[in-house]
Design a protein around this motif. Structure first.
Motif: not given
Ligand code: SF4
Ligand code: SF4
Ligand code: SF4
Lengths: 377, 332, 429
Positions: A341-343, A345-346, A349-350, A353-354, A357, A361, A364, B194-196, B211, B215, B219
């Motif tokens: 889950w951690g990785l 979600i991370g 989001i990564f 958002s990437g 952005v 751009r 624009r 890196f855990t929930i 987390i 992220g 970015v």
């Protein structure tokens, strides 16, 4: 410094009632189960066999009987105590909160029983002789005697002014027929504070953890890279060393009892070493789950020796040694921490958002952005 | 005496001509190694450091970021916090101030490992030839307040925990959402952050937010120079106690042509550094004291960094020209 | 067929060197060279250059395409980066000024008129060739309106949009975009691409030139002066059309000579000569009337705040990331932010810059030139005068144009001004 404390006659060993899954209430069943489940059973060593038969023939299944051990909680708390908030009062690596000043005290209760949750106060026994030793970071390695508690439920209290490990040895000797029972209940209390004197802490970490004069002793081996605020977690492999007068004791029967009373038995090897994996035995509903739930384990080691001599004027022909040590463990982080889950979600989001952005751009770069108005009613 | 003076002047001239960017790179690298791997060499500088030397980097850290012990201390039960423990809180804070005073926000520009990581991510982007983003001034004006909000929460929530209003699973609140908790231990091969944490709802939410912020951090730092520093509560705390600091950033407005060169290179987009010609102590709350502005100001003595009143780096025409020529030939 | 054998004798155009226009330049140059003593030896390069270009009408070589600019706001680094050569078209010739009167109302700025006059004539002096593109920044009204007229003369013109506010974010963004668009136009023109390498090379050229200029500028701080203002103006005027590398080398030589002069304790003027700061409308060769008058009368122009000299070369560009995007934006910033041109709404920066120059250069008085018809300089006079009044620095405001008719009257005023400064100096001492 002799005092008497009873554990209902003698140091003895009995299975936890209610946990004898295969064999009901039969005495010694847990031990049998452990042996049957493939734990090294000491081969054909006569002592081991002897002991087992002895134990049985001695009628171990006494009503409130069981090993004497030292706990940092009195029985009424129900054994397993939540210690997430309570910073003070920890064993086996828990911080005691001594760093916040004041006259820090620590209290331990001798308890009798083979199941951490079900052990009651050890009661006084007029026939046994009891001796309590305290080894502190500032005392000599031989330790100092401590007075016995006036009543068992007041516990053994001592001050913990310095940072480091405090060890208490409660040694009971009792002659029973021709057999001398020697029982050493040991507790090891870590007392470290955040932001304390760092030299003192380093000294505390390096100090020896063995009492050379102990007739029998269980030493919890440190985990690799163990630090001051160590906490055992379920799932961990925890080795113990059984020592006799500071020397490894092979072929001792060692039993590890979990908080819920599950037990497993093994026999110490040439180095007196024996290792158990701490099982996971905490399964509350999610809403009640506490990740710092402090469960208590109990380790009991036993060995017989064909030694003869006199005890208080009475002769004996063999000695039965018993050592106990308790400590705490907490749920393993892997029970409630999820990398996936951690990785996940991370990463989500990564990426999100990437891409956002990037699109922003791109937009624009378009040459012209129209001006628009709201159609107000 | 005279000779001494001229020798001093020669040293000053040499310093003012320094290639600040590479000097900074090496210093930051050294500081990073110290704070992220120093622990392996038994270096321990205590737990009151004014920078993100993350405590969760258990193995390698050479010190502990002050925010963790601060939040811990504040989350003690109130009876204890407002009696005996208040002394520990105060002495802890004073130690922190002492460390801080020394370098002022230079801790951010030169020492903080999280700041350094952001600079590396920026360098990576630059190498890839991707341009950076800037905030508009109205965005800037809004966002610049976030760090004060975070600072306030970082103090109030632990107090609330100590007072029993919030769950202990929220402690330490800022650390749980701080990207350094995840990013720095990674450098010693520890990815356990890196855990929930599903052990309770609060813990689950806090770790999920944490987390997500990591992220965003990756970015953000890629497209925006020093993305995180803009929101850093440490930076806000720094600014509040920066009055007595020894290292200072000063401006002589009379010498400034408002050419905006300093603003141009400022990673934190601090417009006042160019436009404000009245203030002498020009360090803004977002400033990280990287001193890039000093190095890129072509006006003799318009900007300078002083330590206890002694100028250590001053903007000079010769230094500027040297750096710009270097840039034209091998600038990155 | 009456005129079967018409013997048309073609009218031989008189050689340029004998034209009135060449005469004008000749006179000024002779004055500059001959009427002053101790001209620096390395000024010879510039004297010869002006003689060749302005008096003989010799052609100048240039690399690649030629891009004319009518203002310092046109980023020349960009032009160089596209392999083209920039040429500043602002002109100082009275001859062209009169020609240009056809295009503009009588009461307009001589500079704009002269520029128009020059572009409309067949022989454009300096003779570099016909610009492939003229970049006309939309600064003052007269320059704005000149744009269409220049186009009418057959040139292709690009209006570089300049905002009228410097401080606001909107104008900064607008201007950066404007500059990027110019780069787009130049790319179209030259067929080349803007690369990191070419832009860096272009910037290193201008940086070297600016560094040389700044060194010269710093030598002029010396009191008593090492070099006269008329020479300095000539040097910076040459930058308009000279090859940038050659120009820089010549300035570096001049700087070496000035360094020797400094060591030798040389004085180009008497110690008590009043030190003058020149500001306002730009003196451009051959219209060096006012600086020359000052120096003839015993003053010395030690520095200036004009777009033909200091403002053109002083401010330098800082770049954080040496990537095309950041470099172009940095250049844009440098052309907008420090500019002290009066076309912007506020002039705080100009006032601050003037005061800074006064204190740095040990200035005794300021001469403010406003070309008749240059509204923005005329309008700013008041606020600048107030500022100097407050600071207690004498200021002489001169409204003039390219004609030499007012020379006599001006000379009297300037002498009186210098005299009063000398007295002040004495009183102080
Ligand atoms: S502002 Fe940036 S550099 Fe400073 S402490 Fe925060 S993360 Fe580190
Ligand atoms: S770089 Fe220097 S001169 Fe330019 S705006 Fe900044 S402080 Fe002023
Ligand atoms: S103002 Fe100067 S020192 Fe501060 S962050 Fe910006 S460039 Fe760095």
């Amino acid at each position: 410094m002799l005092a008497t404390l009873s554990m209902n006659g003698y140091c003895q060993y009995s299975p936890a009632p209610g946990k004898q899954l295969e064999l009901g209430g039969r005495p010694g069943a847990a031990m049998d189960r452990a042996a049957a489940s493939g734990a090294p059973a000491g081969g054909g060593r006569p002592e081991a066999g002897n002991h087992r038969s002895n134990a049985r023939s001695d009628g171990m299944g006494m009503h409130s009987g069981g090993a004497i051990w030292l706990s940092d909680a009195p029985p009424m708390r129900g054994g397993g105590s939540r210690s997430g908030n309570a910073r003070g009062g920890g064993m086996g690596g828990m911080n005691m909160g001594g760093g916040y000043g004041g006259r820090a005290m620590k209290r331990l209760w001798p308890r009798a029983g083979n199941d951490p949750q079900k052990s009651s106060f050890a009661r006084e026994d007029a026939q046994a002789s009891t001796e309590i030793l305290l080894v502190t970071p500032s005392s000599t390695p031989e330790g100092e005697p401590l007075p016995a508690p006036a009543e068992s439920h007041t516990g053994i209290a001592f001050e913990v002014p310095a940072q480091g490990y405090y060890r208490v040895y409660l040694t009971t000797r009792k002659l029973q027929g021709k057999i001398l029972n020697v029982c050493v209940a040991k507790a090891e209390v870590a007392n470290f504070g955040h932001g304390g004197d760092e030299e003192e802490q380093a000294r505390g970490m390096q100090a020896p953890r063995i009492l050379e004069s102990a007739p029998i002793e269980i030493v919890r081996e440190r985990q690799p890279n163990e630090k001051m605020f160590f906490q055992l977690k379920s799932g961990d492999e925890q080795p113990f060393v059984i020592l006799q007068k500071g020397l490894p004791l092979p072929s001792a029967r060692v039993r590890f009892v979990s908080h819920q009373g599950w037990s497993r038995e093994a026999v110490s090897d040439e180095q007196g070493r024996v290792s158990f994996q701490v099982i996971r035995d905490y399964f509350p509903p999610w809403g009640e789950f506490q990740k710092r739930f402090k469960a208590t384990y109990l380790v009991i080691a036993e060995a017989n020796a064909a030694e003869s001599g006199n005890y208080q004027g009475q002769p004996y022909t063999s000695v039965r040694y018993q050592a106990t040590l308790s400590g705490s463990y907490q749920p393993s982080p892997s029970d409630y921490m999820s990398y996936a889950w951690g990785l996940g979600i991370g990463l989500l989001i990564f990426l999100f958002s990437g891409v956002a952005v990037y699109l922003y751009r791109r937009r624009r770069v378009k040459p012209f952005v129209e001006v628009r108005f709201d159609e107000a009613k | 005496m005279k000779q001494n003076n001229s020798r001093l002047q020669a040293v000053r001239d040499a310093v003012n001509r320094v290639d600040l960017n590479s000097f900074r790179f090496w210093l930051q690298l050294a500081a990073f190694a110290l704070f992220v791997y120093g622990g392996y060499f038994a270096i321990d500088l205590g737990s009151r450091l004014p920078l993100f030397s993350c405590a969760y980097n258990d193995e390698g850290r050479a010190a502990i970021c002050y925010l963790l012990p601060l939040q811990h201390q504040l989350s003690q039960p109130w009876p204890r916090l407002f009696s005996i423990a208040s002394i520990t809180v105060i002495t802890g804070f004073l130690t922190f101030v002492l460390w801080f005073i020394f370098l002022n926000k230079g801790w951010c520009g030169y020492v903080c490992p999280l700041g350094t990581i952001q600079d590396w991510i920026t360098a990576l982007r630059r190498r890839l030839g991707i341009r950076y983003s800037r905030y508009s001034q109205s965005q800037f004006a809004q966002l610049t307040r976030v760090k004060y909000l975070l600072l306030a929460l970082m103090i109030l929530i632990p107090l609330g925990i100590g007072g029993g209003f919030f769950s202990h699973d929220m402690s330490p609140p800022f650390c749980l959402i701080c990207p350094a908790r995840m990013v720095l231990p990674m450098f010693t091969g520890d990815v356990s952050q890196f855990t929930i944490d599903f052990s309770s709802k609060t813990a689950m939410i806090m770790t999920a937010v944490g987390i997500s912020i990591t992220g965003l951090f990756l970015v953000g730092a890629f497209v925006k120079k020093r993305f995180f520093c803009f929101f850093c509560p440490m930076s806000a705390l720094h600014y509040l106690i920066s009055k007595p600091a020894l290292l200072k950033l000063k401006k002589d407005g009379n010498k400034c042509t408002r050419c905006g060169d300093c603003y141009r290179v400022c990673d934190m987009e601090i417009k006042e550094i160019a436009d404000d010609v009245k203030t002498v102590n020009i360090m803004a709350d977002d400033c990280i004291m990287c001193l890039k502005c000093v190095a890129s100001c072509p006006e003799e003595g318009a900007l300078k960094a002083t330590f206890a009143g002694i100028p250590i780096l001053e903007s000079t025409e010769a230094g500027f020209i040297k750096r710009i020529n270097k840039g034209c030939s091998d600038g990155k | 067929m009456e005129n079967e054998s018409p013997k048309i004798i073609p009218i031989q155009p008189a050689p340029y060197s004998r034209s009135r226009q060449a005469g004008e330049s000749q006179n000024v140059l002779d004055h500059i060279v001959d009427d002053f003593q101790d001209n620096p030896a390395s000024m010879q390069y510039f004297y010869d250059l002006f003689r060749r270009v302005y008096c003989h009408g010799d052609a100048l070589q240039h690399e690649g395409m030629l891009v004319g600019t009518t203002c310092i706001q046109a980023p020349e680094e960009l032009i160089y980066a596209f392999g083209a050569t920039p040429m500043r078209l602002c002109n100082g010739s009275y001859h062209y000024d009169q020609r240009g009167a056809d295009f503009m109302p009588a009461k307009s700025c001589s500079l704009v008129k002269a520029t128009l006059g020059m572009l409309s004539s067949e022989t454009v002096i300096p003779k570099i060739g016909k610009p492939d593109l003229i970049v006309n920044p939309t600064t003052c009204d007269q320059k704005k309106k000149a744009s269409a007229m220049i186009e009418g003369m057959g040139y292709s013109v690009y209006d570089l949009e300049v905002p009228s506010v410097k401080e606001s974010e909107a104008s900064r963004v607008y201007w950066q975009r404007s500059v990027r668009q110019l780069a787009g136009r130049l790319q179209e023109l030259t067929g080349r691409k803007l690369t990191r390498k070419s832009l860096k090379q272009a910037m290193s050229k201008t940086t070297r030139a600016q560094a040389a200029f700044r060194a010269l500028h710093n030598f002029r701080r010396q009191s008593p002066s090492l070099i006269l203002g008329k020479d300095a103006f000539l040097v910076t005027n040459a930058y308009f059309f000279d090859d940038i590398g050659r120009w820089t080398t010549a300035v570096e030589k001049l700087n070496e000579e000035l360094a020797q002069r400094a060591k030798a304790g040389f004085k180009a003027v008497q110690s008590k000569a009043p030190r003058v700061l020149f500001t306002g409308s730009p003196p451009i060769f051959p219209n060096l009337k006012l600086p020359l008058l000052i120096e003839e009368s015993g003053g010395v122009v030690v520095t200036d705040e004009t777009c033909s000299s200091n403002r053109m070369l002083y401010d330098m560009t800082a770049v954080d990331e040496w990537r095309v995007n950041d470099m172009v934006d940095s250049l844009a910033d440098k052309y907008l932010k420090p500019c002290t041109c009066p076309i912007f709404t506020r002039n705080d920066d100009r006032k601050r810059r003037l005061l800074d120059l006064v204190s740095d250069f040990n200035v005794d008085g300021v001469v403010y030139q406003a070309f008749a018809g240059c509204q923005v300089y005329e309008m700013e006079y008041r606020s600048v005068a107030e500022e100097f009044n407050r600071a207690g620095i004498p200021l002489l405001y001169v409204e003039t144009d390219y004609s030499t008719d007012d020379k006599g009257q001006l000379s009297t005023r300037i002498e009186a001004f210098l005299e009063s400064m000398k007295n002040r100096k004495k009183q102080r001492a």
